[in-house]
Design an enzyme around this catalytic site. Structure first.
Site, PDB file in Angstrom:
ATOM      1  N   GLU A  21      36.030  11.552  45.014  1.00 19.81           N
ATOM      2  CA  GLU A  21      36.660  12.340  46.081  1.00 19.81           C
ATOM      3  C   GLU A  21      35.974  12.070  47.412  1.00 19.81           C
ATOM      4  OE1 GLU A  21      38.252  16.464  44.519  1.00 19.81           O
ATOM      5  OE2 GLU A  21      36.158  16.180  43.914  1.00 19.81           O
ATOM      6  N   TYR A  53      47.855  26.184  70.581  1.00 20.94           N
ATOM      7  CA  TYR A  53      47.851  25.779  69.184  1.00 20.94           C
ATOM      8  C   TYR A  53      47.769  24.276  68.995  1.00 20.94           C
ATOM      9  CZ  TYR A  53      52.882  26.032  70.218  1.00 20.94           C
ATOM     10  OH  TYR A  53      54.119  25.924  70.794  1.00 20.94           O
ATOM     11  N   GLU A  73      36.353  26.244  49.633  1.00 21.19           N
ATOM     12  CA  GLU A  73      35.956  27.536  50.175  1.00 21.19           C
ATOM     13  C   GLU A  73      35.083  27.349  51.419  1.00 21.19           C
ATOM     14  OE1 GLU A  73      36.551  28.252  45.714  1.00 21.19           O
ATOM     15  OE2 GLU A  73      35.865  26.616  47.003  1.00 21.19           O
ATOM     16  N   LYS A  98      44.789  21.771  48.389  1.00 14.45           N
ATOM     17  CA  LYS A  98      44.238  20.522  47.858  1.00 14.45           C
ATOM     18  C   LYS A  98      45.212  20.010  46.785  1.00 14.45           C
ATOM     19  CE  LYS A  98      39.932  18.557  46.097  1.00 14.45           C
ATOM     20  NZ  LYS A  98      38.544  18.846  45.687  1.00 14.45           N
TER      21      LYS A  98
END
Length: 119
Positions: A21, A53, A73, A98
């Site tokens: 990863e 934004y 997290e 994910k």
């Protein structure tokens, strides 16, 4: 409190606990819901009285593309901190998706959602 939302920001990052990863990376998707008072901006039609934004999206993309972390997290917290650095933002809900998580079984998505408020 009013809300400004940004959904589906797709950014490549190298987050995860597995070596592949970190090396290969994958696409993460971020949703934001910002809590702020939009009345001053609406009354004056002045961009400086709300959150830009487009600029925030670029800042969040830099976080996702930046320094790798093990957990989404942690990534969500870093994104929340970036959003709360904008003085007009009182609250933020961050969802990190994910969809390419290393799970052997069929699945649609893995998400972490956090809500943070200005102290």
């Amino acid at each position: 409190m009013d809300r400004v939302t940004l959904r589906g920001l797709r950014v490549r990052g190298n987050h995860g606990v597995f070596e592949h990863e970190r090396e290969e990376g994958q696409t993460f998707v971020v949703d934001l819901a910002l809590g702020l008072d939009t009345a001053p901006a609406a009354a004056t039609d002045d961009l400086t009285r709300t959150v830009h934004y487009g600029e925030l999206a670029e800042e969040v993309a830099a976080v996702v593309a930046g320094e790798p972390v093990d957990l989404i997290e942690t990534l969500a917290q870093r994104i929340a901190d970036t959003c709360l650095a904008h003085t007009l933002v009182e609250e933020v809900e961050v969802t990190v998706h994910k969809p390419e998580a290393p799970i052997a079984l069929p699945f649609d998505d893995v998400t972490v959602t956090i809500t943070r408020r200005r102290a």
